[in-house]
Design a protein around this motif. Structure first.
Motif, mmCIF file in Angstrom:
data_model
loop_
_atom_site.group_PDB
_atom_site.id
_atom_site.type_symbol
_atom_site.label_atom_id
_atom_site.label_comp_id
_atom_site.label_asym_id
_atom_site.label_seq_id
_atom_site.Cartn_x
_atom_site.Cartn_y
_atom_site.Cartn_z
ATOM 1 N N ALA A 144 -14.246 44.329 -2.168
ATOM 2 C CA ALA A 144 -12.865 44.995 -1.797
ATOM 3 C C ALA A 144 -11.885 43.988 -0.810
ATOM 4 O O ALA A 144 -10.877 44.261 -0.840
ATOM 5 C CB ALA A 144 -13.313 46.011 -1.099
ATOM 6 N N VAL B 181 -8.877 46.361 -0.499
ATOM 7 C CA VAL B 181 -8.532 47.247 -1.353
ATOM 8 C C VAL B 181 -9.468 48.231 -1.444
ATOM 9 O O VAL B 181 -10.626 47.765 -1.724
ATOM 10 C CB VAL B 181 -8.267 46.490 -2.819
ATOM 11 C CG1 VAL B 181 -7.544 47.267 -3.745
ATOM 12 C CG2 VAL B 181 -7.083 45.317 -2.615
ATOM 13 N N ILE C 235 -4.092 49.139 -1.310
ATOM 14 C CA ILE C 235 -4.435 48.285 -0.256
ATOM 15 C C ILE C 235 -4.620 49.086 1.085
ATOM 16 O O ILE C 235 -3.744 49.982 1.420
ATOM 17 C CB ILE C 235 -3.537 47.125 -0.016
ATOM 18 C CG1 ILE C 235 -3.096 46.233 -1.198
ATOM 19 C CG2 ILE C 235 -3.503 46.421 1.440
ATOM 20 C CD1 ILE C 235 -1.945 45.491 -1.037
ATOM 21 N N PRO D 157 -9.897 44.025 -7.207
ATOM 22 C CA PRO D 157 -8.889 43.775 -5.857
ATOM 23 C C PRO D 157 -8.126 42.458 -5.886
ATOM 24 O O PRO D 157 -6.913 42.595 -5.349
ATOM 25 C CB PRO D 157 -9.999 43.692 -5.069
ATOM 26 C CG PRO D 157 -11.098 44.721 -5.338
ATOM 27 C CD PRO D 157 -10.936 44.458 -6.769
#
Length: 136
Positions: A74, A102, A108, A4
């Motif tokens: 994330a 992410v 995204i 990410p």
């Protein structure tokens, strides 16, 4: 698949191109982009349209400089200086904190930016904001 933090670094680097379509591959189908205090853009089409309008406002300058970046799974947090063109042709920096989420597919799903709208208004009105922006 990229981590990410790498996805966000690459996404932010693309801002300098001022090409909203270049951002599309990074966005999930249900992605949400919001500058806090303004309505959210939902989905790649709306986000690309929003970014296209922003790029059109500043056709000669638009870039993100990442000052600090941190990730927890994330979620990626960015402290940035976003450069836009002022009325006098200068390209001052606006400090922005951004949160990116992410998904497992490397796209995204959420992008939220937090910044001082009053500072940006001063810039757009031609005021020198250099003493109001943290140095890197």
């Amino acid at each position: 698949m990229s981590a990410p933090i790498d996805v966000v670094r690459e996404f932010c680097a693309l801002m300098e191109r001022r090409d909203p379509q270049a951002l599309r591959p990074f966005l999930a189908q249900d992605a949400v982009y919001q500058n806090v205090g303004m309505p959210a853009s939902v989905g790649p089409d709306a986000i690309v349209e929003n970014m296209g309008a922003q790029f059109a406002m500043f056709p000669d300058a638009y870039a993100f400089e990442i000052v600090n970046i941190a990730a927890d799974g994330a979620v990626v947090l960015t402290e940035r200086l976003d450069y836009i063109q002022a009325t006098d042709g200068s390209q001052p920096a606006v400090p922005v904190m951004g949160t990116f989420v992410v998904g497992n597919d490397g796209k995204i799903t959420r992008w939220t930016d937090y910044f001082d709208v009053n500072l940006t208004m001063k810039l757009l009105q031609g005021e020198d904001i250099s003493s109001l922006v943290p140095t890197t």
